[in-house]
Design an enzyme around this catalytic site. Structure first.
Site, PDB file in Angstrom:
ATOM      1  N   GLN B 126     -52.528 -30.856 -13.056  1.00  0.00           N
ATOM      2  CA  GLN B 126     -53.832 -30.265 -13.371  1.00  0.00           C
ATOM      3  C   GLN B 126     -53.697 -29.129 -14.378  1.00  0.00           C
ATOM      4  O   GLN B 126     -53.078 -28.109 -14.083  1.00  0.00           O
ATOM      5  CB  GLN B 126     -54.468 -29.731 -12.081  1.00  0.00           C
ATOM      6  N   GLY B 127     -54.267 -29.304 -15.556  1.00  0.00           N
ATOM      7  CA  GLY B 127     -54.188 -28.277 -16.590  1.00  0.00           C
ATOM      8  C   GLY B 127     -55.494 -27.522 -16.766  1.00  0.00           C
ATOM      9  O   GLY B 127     -56.210 -27.734 -17.745  1.00  0.00           O
ATOM     10  N   GLU B 244     -63.864 -31.413  -3.712  1.00  0.00           N
ATOM     11  CA  GLU B 244     -62.643 -30.959  -3.041  1.00  0.00           C
ATOM     12  C   GLU B 244     -62.927 -30.221  -1.744  1.00  0.00           C
ATOM     13  O   GLU B 244     -61.994 -29.797  -1.080  1.00  0.00           O
ATOM     14  CB  GLU B 244     -61.948 -29.923  -3.930  1.00  0.00           C
ATOM     15  N   ASN B 381     -59.948 -16.121  -2.499  1.00  0.00           N
ATOM     16  CA  ASN B 381     -60.871 -15.788  -1.410  1.00  0.00           C
ATOM     17  C   ASN B 381     -61.945 -14.791  -1.853  1.00  0.00           C
ATOM     18  O   ASN B 381     -63.031 -14.760  -1.283  1.00  0.00           O
ATOM     19  CB  ASN B 381     -60.083 -15.279  -0.199  1.00  0.00           C
ATOM     20  N   GLU B 382     -61.647 -14.019  -2.900  1.00  0.00           N
ATOM     21  CA  GLU B 382     -62.685 -13.120  -3.441  1.00  0.00           C
ATOM     22  C   GLU B 382     -63.765 -13.947  -4.142  1.00  0.00           C
ATOM     23  O   GLU B 382     -64.959 -13.691  -3.984  1.00  0.00           O
ATOM     24  CB  GLU B 382     -62.079 -12.118  -4.429  1.00  0.00           C
TER      25      GLU B 382
HETATM   26  C1  LIG Z   1     -48.766 -21.409  -6.538  1.00  0.00           C
HETATM   27  C2  LIG Z   1     -49.943 -21.644  -7.434  1.00  0.00           C
HETATM   28  C3  LIG Z   1     -50.255 -22.940  -7.845  1.00  0.00           C
HETATM   29  C4  LIG Z   1     -51.310 -23.190  -8.731  1.00  0.00           C
HETATM   30  N1  LIG Z   1     -51.539 -24.467  -9.184  1.00  0.00           N
HETATM   31  C5  LIG Z   1     -52.433 -24.680 -10.184  1.00  0.00           C
HETATM   32  C6  LIG Z   1     -52.535 -25.949 -10.848  1.00  0.00           C
HETATM   33  O1  LIG Z   1     -51.854 -26.916 -10.489  1.00  0.00           O
HETATM   34  N2  LIG Z   1     -53.389 -26.078 -11.876  1.00  0.00           N
HETATM   35  C7  LIG Z   1     -54.179 -25.045 -12.306  1.00  0.00           C
HETATM   36  O2  LIG Z   1     -54.930 -25.237 -13.232  1.00  0.00           O
HETATM   37  N3  LIG Z   1     -54.112 -23.832 -11.711  1.00  0.00           N
HETATM   38  C8  LIG Z   1     -53.250 -23.617 -10.665  1.00  0.00           C
HETATM   39  N4  LIG Z   1     -53.136 -22.352 -10.092  1.00  0.00           N
HETATM   40  C9  LIG Z   1     -53.897 -21.226 -10.662  1.00  0.00           C
HETATM   41  C10 LIG Z   1     -54.918 -20.640  -9.728  1.00  0.00           C
HETATM   42  O3  LIG Z   1     -56.041 -21.438  -9.679  1.00  0.00           O
HETATM   43  C11 LIG Z   1     -55.216 -19.205 -10.223  1.00  0.00           C
HETATM   44  O4  LIG Z   1     -54.107 -18.423  -9.849  1.00  0.00           O
HETATM   45  C12 LIG Z   1     -56.476 -18.640  -9.631  1.00  0.00           C
HETATM   46  O5  LIG Z   1     -57.579 -19.228 -10.230  1.00  0.00           O
HETATM   47  C13 LIG Z   1     -56.576 -17.123  -9.805  1.00  0.00           C
HETATM   48  O6  LIG Z   1     -56.396 -16.760 -11.130  1.00  0.00           O
HETATM   49  P1  LIG Z   1     -55.356 -15.634 -11.568  1.00  0.00           P
HETATM   50  O7  LIG Z   1     -54.097 -15.904 -10.887  1.00  0.00           O
HETATM   51  O8  LIG Z   1     -55.362 -15.549 -13.033  1.00  0.00           O
HETATM   52  O9  LIG Z   1     -55.947 -14.283 -10.955  1.00  0.00           O
HETATM   53  P2  LIG Z   1     -57.157 -13.429 -11.549  1.00  0.00           P
HETATM   54  O10 LIG Z   1     -58.304 -14.325 -11.814  1.00  0.00           O
HETATM   55  O11 LIG Z   1     -56.667 -12.570 -12.637  1.00  0.00           O
HETATM   56  O12 LIG Z   1     -57.532 -12.561 -10.295  1.00  0.00           O
HETATM   57  C14 LIG Z   1     -56.843 -11.365  -9.920  1.00  0.00           C
HETATM   58  C15 LIG Z   1     -57.553 -10.781  -8.725  1.00  0.00           C
HETATM   59  O13 LIG Z   1     -58.891 -10.430  -9.092  1.00  0.00           O
HETATM   60  C16 LIG Z   1     -59.814 -11.034  -8.197  1.00  0.00           C
HETATM   61  N5  LIG Z   1     -61.057 -11.286  -8.891  1.00  0.00           N
HETATM   62  C17 LIG Z   1     -61.235 -11.959 -10.044  1.00  0.00           C
HETATM   63  N6  LIG Z   1     -62.538 -12.004 -10.349  1.00  0.00           N
HETATM   64  C18 LIG Z   1     -63.205 -11.338  -9.382  1.00  0.00           C
HETATM   65  C19 LIG Z   1     -64.568 -11.039  -9.124  1.00  0.00           C
HETATM   66  N7  LIG Z   1     -65.527 -11.440  -9.957  1.00  0.00           N
HETATM   67  N8  LIG Z   1     -64.878 -10.339  -8.022  1.00  0.00           N
HETATM   68  C20 LIG Z   1     -63.905  -9.934  -7.166  1.00  0.00           C
HETATM   69  N9  LIG Z   1     -62.608 -10.183  -7.357  1.00  0.00           N
HETATM   70  C21 LIG Z   1     -62.257 -10.884  -8.437  1.00  0.00           C
HETATM   71  C22 LIG Z   1     -59.100 -12.278  -7.752  1.00  0.00           C
HETATM   72  O14 LIG Z   1     -59.640 -12.781  -6.537  1.00  0.00           O
HETATM   73  C23 LIG Z   1     -57.691 -11.774  -7.581  1.00  0.00           C
HETATM   74  O15 LIG Z   1     -57.582 -11.098  -6.363  1.00  0.00           O
HETATM   75  C24 LIG Z   1     -52.098 -22.102  -9.183  1.00  0.00           C
HETATM   76  C25 LIG Z   1     -51.803 -20.800  -8.749  1.00  0.00           C
HETATM   77  C26 LIG Z   1     -50.732 -20.559  -7.894  1.00  0.00           C
HETATM   78  C27 LIG Z   1     -50.431 -19.148  -7.486  1.00  0.00           C
END
Ligand SMILES: Cc1cc2nc3c(=O)[nH]c(=O)nc-3n(C[C@H](O)[C@H](O)[C@H](O)COP(=O)(O)OP(=O)(O)OC[C@H]3O[C@@H](n4cnc5c(N)ncnc54)[C@H](O)[C@@H]3O)c2cc1C
Lengths: 353, 395
Positions: B126-127, B244, B381-382
């Site tokens: 998934q990209g 999902e 969860n946020e």
């Molecule tokens: C082990 C793992 C596997 C994954 N696999 C895939 C995959 O196969 N394909 C893919 O596409 N992605 C994948 N992901 C990506 C995953 O979907 C993202 O990590 C997720 O969407 C969160 O984005 P971020 O890590 O950039 O955190 P950020 O979006 O930068 O968030 C940082 C913090 O800010 C909080 N935050 C952000 N916006 C708000 C808001 N509006 N209000 C309150 N809090 C907020 C978040 O909840 C978090 O606590 C994976 C991630 C992990 C860790």
């Protein structure tokens, strides 16, 4: 009342922090913490030269410190860089040896590394039912049993081992070369060892050692709690910094109140942690040391979990990676709970006190 | 009100049990039990076993070769597969791309890709996420520009789970930078063999390799790899998100984890007594057990509603939040129960008589740390709370 460090301790703290910031950048730490011997022997020597170990013992035992506040200052500095050097073993060893007339020069100068083996797999925290037994043999002793997860045991020349002698707790010195010592990396970096003894020759250090061991454990707890405070402060600062830098939805994520309040909750717990550590440090040589150290370890266990988990959560995916330093701080903070008694164990000690 | 499963559902549960009893190879269940990283071979063999029975594409309707299960039947399958230590079905092709193609794909795409997903010939990843686009997925920057009958793609995806095993990736790409963010995204299929793609591993907190970053430099793929219409990508992504939403509570996994923690606490001895007799530890277990018992019913209530309404609603975000918290709590207990015996780095000390932890528990600390991901990915969860406060509470 004065909550500032004395000038001497402030100087110790400053010079240690400077040295560690310079010599233990996080990349280096991550490297050495997971590769044999799971610490950096050259830096160990320099750390000792700087007096980090002398600071852990009082003057009449050859050191230049030894109070709760000295211990706290040293370990908080180590915690700030999640330093994997086996200083805890040196601290607990000098605490035990200070109940004897042993010469501590080699230990305090760092030329001899010691680890203290107390806990066992089925008695990790409460030592009343340890199974390791000492037997008289000629004019010496032998030990039989297994000490588990001996912190720093992989790097130690000497092991101080708690064993039952005629039903009572005693401490023996074992040459690491005489025991079956298997070292390994821990999940949070740094090394430990399984120490298996079978009629292994040992020198009696202290008979009837329950009080001395408790004193060493108390000092060890204070050290771990101080280390945790140092590590938590750095991880919290990293988190706040990230909240300011990281942008999503066109603004820094630190502008979301849902995250702001939680960063503040972390701060509150860290301040509480610092306070209980100060209390435990001030009581370390008093009659209620065990109680206050138990309180500290219980509070740090709870605060540590909150700080580590919230730091990861608020960073998002980045803090789930090996490459991001914060993940290593989180691991260390969590795993401290499993050393010298966890949150629940120490809650029960507070209840019993 | 009636909490019993229907006769048919009970019979179905029996059927699933018998199937796992008779068909799940021992080496696969032991690998799952040990909690180590699963090999590609294990995942592929497990998929093949399910495919043979017609149970692999659990969310697909009958016409595409799925079992045509109701949400409750899917739930029963999940629960039972957990009990038998079956692996999770790798979701990217089966649970994600499959339903997307069925709804938005051309006939040619359906005919070509769906059978290959089912047979395991194609392994998809998934990209979506990018370094700058996590929670705010719509801000993604990976650019796809049309050049005749090709797309030229430049940019970077990250967190690509199990990308190291994959041969194809479905991507959200920016195809119109001049409109509202959500309106300029397209859903494009990319063969990972295409020149210009580089995949690098990301090492996770506990040392494992399950995610990757993927770099695209002038990557040319056929124009017909577009799914749906140009700039319809966001609609597709949102469809997938609602699709999902059942099963995200992970009730089956938590039920199993609870049993494991209890068994562990009976086995671990502390000063002559099993840890389970320590009232403080027993209280921790009991506390999660209460939450999980309620979660089982919350999950069924929402499944039941989804079954009646045809689609799950935004309230299912509750399942994600509470479900992950319960599971993380159980992972915490499994580590805590071991005390210092949880300390060794995974694999650092596995030799039989030297092992510190009881069998299958050497990785408890690693599993605890790795599991922190579940409250971050798939909408943190946020973000789930934001959904609930907007869509359910209308705040
Ligand atoms: C082990 C793992 C596997 C994954 N696999 C895939 C995959 O196969 N394909 C893919 O596409 N992605 C994948 N992901 C990506 C995953 O979907 C993202 O990590 C997720 O969407 C969160 O984005 P971020 O890590 O950039 O955190 P950020 O979006 O930068 O968030 C940082 C913090 O800010 C909080 N935050 C952000 N916006 C708000 C808001 N509006 N209000 C309150 N809090 C907020 C978040 O909840 C978090 O606590 C994976 C991630 C992990 C860790």
């Amino acid at each position: 009342m004065d909550f500032d460090l004395t000038e001497d301790r402030q100087m110790l703290s400053d010079s240690l922090n400077r040295f560690l910031a310079d010599k233990y950048p996080v990349d280096h730490r991550i490297k050495v913490a997971y590769q044999e011997p799971f610490h950096d022997p050259a830096l160990w020597d320099q750390l000792a030269e700087l007096g980090a170990i002398f600071a852990l013992a009082p003057e009449d035992k050859g050191g230049f410190g030894g109070t709760g506040f000295d211990i706290s200052v040293v370990f908080e500095s180590l915690g700030r860089v999640i330093c994997p050097e086996p200083v805890l073993g040196a601290l607990m060893a000098t605490r035990i040896l200070s109940h004897t007339d042993a010469n501590q020069e080699a230990l305090l100068s760092g030329s001899m590394r010691a680890a203290v083996g107390l806990g066992e797999i089925e008695a990790p925290y409460d030592l009343s039912s340890i199974a390791t037994e000492a037997t008289k043999s000629g004019d010496g002793y032998t030990l039989t049993g297994r000490k588990s997860a001996v912190y720093g045991g992989q790097a130690a020349h000497h092991l101080l081992i708690a064993a039952k002698l005629d039903g009572k707790l005693a401490v023996f010195r074992v040459d690491a070369a005489d025991a079956d010592v298997t070292g390994y990396a821990m999940i949070d970096g740094g090394g430990a060892a399984e120490v298996i003894m079978e009629n292994t020759p040992a020198v009696l250090v202290l008979e009837d050692a329950a009080d001395a061991v408790q004193d060493a454990v108390n000092a060890g707890i204070l050290a771990l709690c101080s280390e945790a405070v140092g590590a938590m402060e750095v991880l919290h600062a990293m988190t706040v910094d990230y909240l300011k830098q990281r942008k999503q939805f066109g603004r820094p994520i630190g502008t979301f109140q849902a995250l702001q309040h939680r960063a503040v909750d972390m701060l509150t717990e860290i301040e509480q942690s610092r306070s209980i550590v100060i209390k435990a440090a001030s009581e370390l040589d008093g009659p209620d040391a065990t109680k206050y150290c138990a309180m500290a370890k219980n509070l740090i266990g709870r605060a540590g979990r909150l700080v580590a988990e919230e730091a990861i959560q608020m960073h998002g995916g980045i803090a789930m990676t090996w490459e991001y330093p914060g993940s290593h701080y989180a691991k260390r903070i969590i795993m401290i709970d499993a050393q010298l008694g966890d949150t629940d164990y120490h809650l029960s000690r507070v209840m019993a006190a | 009100m009636d909490l019993t499963f229907t006769k048919e559902e009970q019979a179905f549960r029996e059927e699933v049990r018998t199937f796992f009893k008779e068909n799940l190879p021992e080496d696969i269940s032991s690998a799952v039990k040990a909690g180590s990283e699963l090999t590609k071979d294990i995942m592929e063999r497990y998929h093949a076993i399910l495919a043979k029975k017609g149970w692999l594409a659990v969310t697909w309707p009958k016409e595409y070769g799925g079992p045509g299960w109701t949400p409750v039947e899917r739930h029963i399958f999940d629960e039972e597969s957990c009990k038998f230590y079956a692996p999770r079905i790798v979701p990217f092709g089966l649970a994600m791309l499959g339903p997307v193609l069925q709804k938005f794909g051309s006939q040619e795409q359906k005919d070509y890709y769906l059978p290959r997903i089912m047979s395991g010939e194609d392994w998809w990843c998934q990209g979506y996420s990018e370094p700058g686009a996590g929670s705010d997925l719509a801000s993604l920057k990976t650019r796809a520009v049309r050049d005749g009958d090709e797309w030229v793609i430049n940019g970077q995806k990250t967190w690509t789970t199990l990308g190291q095993h994959a041969d194809k990736i479905f991507c959200l790409c920016r195809t119109d930078p001049d409109v509202k963010q959500q309106e300029g995204i397209s859903f494009i299929l990319v063969d990972l063999d295409t020149p210009g793609i580089e995949m690098r591993p990301i090492k996770l907190i506990e040392g494992g390799h399950e995610v990757n970053e993927v770099f695209f430099t002038d990557v040319r793929v056929p124009y017909k790899n577009l799914v749906g219409k140009e700039n319809q990508g966001w609609t597709i992504a949102k469809y997938l998100l609602t699709h999902e939403r059942t099963g995200i509570a992970g009730v089956g996994f938590s039920m199993l984890a609870l049993e494991e923690v209890k068994a562990l606490a009976r086995k671990v001895m502390r000063n002559g007594k099993p840890l389970l007799e320590d009232p403080l530890f027993a209280a921790r277990i009991a506390q999660v057990e209460v939450d999980l018992e309620a979660m089982k019913i919350t999950n069924l209530r929402m499944l039941f509603k989804a079954q009646k309404q045809g689609a799950p609603g935004p309230e299912t975000s509750i399942l994600k939040i509470k479900g992950t918290v319960i599971n993380q709590e159980l992972k915490d207990l499994a580590r805590r129960a071991l005390g210092p015996s949880a300390a060794p780095f995974p694999g650092a000390i596995t030799e039989g008589n030297l092992a510190l932890a009881p069998e299958n528990h050497a990785n408890n600390a690693a599993r605890y740390f790795n599991n922190r991901k579940t409250s971050i990915f798939g909408g943190s969860n946020e973000i789930q709370r934001n959904i609930l406060s907007k869509a359910v509470l209308e705040l």
